[in-house]
Design a protein around this motif. Structure first.
Motif, mmCIF file in Angstrom:
data_model
loop_
_atom_site.group_PDB
_atom_site.id
_atom_site.type_symbol
_atom_site.label_atom_id
_atom_site.label_comp_id
_atom_site.label_asym_id
_atom_site.label_seq_id
_atom_site.Cartn_x
_atom_site.Cartn_y
_atom_site.Cartn_z
ATOM 1 N N VAL A 2 0.831 -1.210 0.000
ATOM 2 C CA VAL A 2 0.000 0.000 0.000
ATOM 3 C C VAL A 2 0.867 1.263 0.000
ATOM 4 O O VAL A 2 0.518 2.268 -0.619
ATOM 5 N N HIS A 3 2.030 1.192 0.651
ATOM 6 C CA HIS A 3 2.899 2.369 0.769
ATOM 7 C C HIS A 3 3.971 2.434 -0.316
ATOM 8 O O HIS A 3 4.941 3.173 -0.183
ATOM 9 N N GLY A 4 3.800 1.657 -1.391
ATOM 10 C CA GLY A 4 4.686 1.799 -2.545
ATOM 11 C C GLY A 4 5.801 0.781 -2.650
ATOM 12 O O GLY A 4 6.643 0.881 -3.540
ATOM 13 N N GLY A 5 5.823 -0.204 -1.761
ATOM 14 C CA GLY A 5 6.894 -1.198 -1.790
ATOM 15 C C GLY A 5 6.580 -2.420 -2.622
ATOM 16 O O GLY A 5 7.035 -3.518 -2.300
ATOM 17 N N ASP A 6 5.851 -2.228 -3.710
ATOM 18 C CA ASP A 6 5.480 -3.363 -4.559
ATOM 19 C C ASP A 6 6.657 -3.881 -5.397
ATOM 20 O O ASP A 6 6.534 -4.890 -6.079
ATOM 21 N N ASP A 7 7.794 -3.217 -5.317
ATOM 22 C CA ASP A 7 8.995 -3.665 -6.017
ATOM 23 C C ASP A 7 9.971 -4.358 -5.070
ATOM 24 O O ASP A 7 11.140 -4.544 -5.400
ATOM 25 N N ALA A 8 9.481 -4.764 -3.895
ATOM 26 C CA ALA A 8 10.304 -5.458 -2.907
ATOM 27 C C ALA A 8 9.878 -6.915 -2.799
ATOM 28 O O ALA A 8 8.698 -7.238 -2.872
#
Length: 82
Positions: free
Chosen positions: A25-31
């Motif tokens: 949700v906070h933008g860490g979809d590339d982790a």
């Protein structure tokens, strides 16, 4: 932009589905979260204008997800063209 690969080591030995949801949700979809030997790492492939900017944005996203950061480690290779 260039894609940089690095790891954020968390100061916790557990990573839950709720943690993953908050990070996404906070933008860490590339982790990619990895837990091994009681150490949880977030392996990021983050685009940025510089390595410093990519790390700064990933740490901001991780903190916004209320995940405790122990340190940053570089993965090999540190960057690849993107």
């Amino acid at each position: 932009m260039t894609t940089y690969t690095f790891e954020i080591v968390l100061a916790t030995d557990a990573f839950t589905d709720a943690d993953a949801d908050r990070l996404f949700v906070h933008g860490g979809d590339d982790a990619t979260p990895v837990t091994r030997d009681g150490v949880t790492r977030l392996v990021f492939d983050r685009e940025g204008t510089s390595l410093e900017q990519a790390i700064a944005s990933a740490t901001a996203d991780t903190r916004a997800a209320e995940l405790p950061i122990a340190r940053i480690e570089m993965s090999a290779p540190a960057q690849h063209a993107g």
